[in-house]
Scaffold this motif. Structure first.
Motif: not given
Length: 332
Positions: A122-137
């Motif tokens: 479930s953590a992988v699923a949450r972190a697998d979206f590039k928009p969420a990744q870029l926002r967090q970066f």
């Protein structure tokens, strides 16, 4: 709490093999299972009652058997997709069988009391979206390329006009074709004149091209960080596209501020492990040289020069030999 490590992955997984080999050398009990084998090759009986706060029962493959209460850690790698047993059954029944297996067997394997997951699905699923990744970066203070996600041709053309060069990237790889084989669309430069009304049919990811001197792959396992600059003889825009045998890997020290941001990134998504990609615009000594591109929460690392040390780092966490700050990687 038991001491068994459950490795959830497909049969042919050389990356998982590396970790299993190290665990075997340490005499850590290991059971490997692919949930897609459900049927005669994978049997189970799980119980939940007042006498226990968690699921208990047996999981049996063609070669191994384990009580799930004995599982202390789960290495959730890359299991095969669930599939119905071979045979001609109507699509509705086939989809029902697959969904029941995923929610039943997969639901139990994802909820083992007190087990440490690397990483929890479930953590992988949450972190697998590039928009969420870029926002967090960006939220963590890392540099990211100017980015546009759109299906509007006018937005795309304006973005292209605002930047000297732009590139297009996919959010996901190509799904399997009729032959069952998946594909890939590599990062590619976009000629603004080629943008047309077909942009409207789906979401597109455009970024300003970074004038990079190289790419960096950073593999983080727990609190251990392994980083290499990757260069190609041809200077390819996307290093994954060429001959991997000709790639040049050079170790690089991750600046302290970037190092700290990566650990906070994993914590924010409840991850223990991630493969980060950066574009480098200088020598790498200055944090300003580092541009965050993406993080694969279940990335490949077996081909890297540091693969033996990375396998040891995985074994440390799975065998509880390393204390990690990622307590949210445990299932309550």
């Amino acid at each position: 709490m038991g001491s068994t490590v459950l490795v959830v992955t497909a049969l042919e997984d050389l990356t998982a093999d590396r970790v299993i080999e190290v665990l075997n050398e340490r005499a850590v009990p290991v059971v490997r299972v692919d949930p897609a084998d459900i049927g005669p090759a994978l049997m189970f009986g799980f119980h939940l009652g007042e006498e226990s706060p968690g699921w208990h029962g047996r999981l049996r493959t063609s070669t191994r058997e384990v009580g799930i209460e004995e599982v202390a850690a789960v290495y959730w790698r890359r299991p095969s997709p669930y599939a119905a047993a071979p045979g001609c059954i109507p699509r509705q029944q086939r989809d029902f069988v697959v969904a029941e297996a995923r929610h039943g067997l997969g639901g139990v394997l994802g909820a083992l009391h007190g087990a440490r997951y690397v990483n929890h699905p479930s953590a992988v699923a949450r972190a697998d979206f590039k928009p969420a990744q870029l926002r967090q970066f960006a939220a963590l203070g890392l540099q990211i390329p100017p980015t546009l996600i759109t299906n509007d041709i006018q937005e795309a053309r304006k973005f292209a006009a605002d930047h000297e060069h732009i590139v297009y990237k996919t959010f996901r790889g190509l799904p399997p074709g009729e032959d069952g084989r998946a594909g890939a669309i590599w990062t590619q430069r976009i000629d603004p004149c080629a943008l047309d009304e077909t942009v409207v049919v789906t979401a597109h990811l455009f970024q300003a091209e970074i004038p990079k001197t190289g790419d960096v792959r950073v593999t983080v396992v727990g609190r251990r960080v392994f980083a290499h600059v990757i260069t190609t003889p041809s200077g390819a825009l996307d290093w994954r596209r060429g001959d991997w045998g000709r790639l040049v890997h050079s170790p690089v020290v991750v600046p302290a501020s970037v190092h700290a941001a990566l650990l906070r990134y994993l914590t924010s998504f409840g991850l223990v492990f991630g493969c980060f990609d950066f574009a480098l615009t200088g020598s790498g000594d200055d944090p300003e040289d580092w541009w965050a591109i993406e993080c694969n929460p279940n990335g490949q690392w077996g081909w890297l020069p540091d693969a033996p040390a990375i396998a040891e780092a995985f074994a440390d966490i799975l065998s509880m030999e390393e204390n990690t700050a990622h307590d949210d990687a445990r299932c309550p």
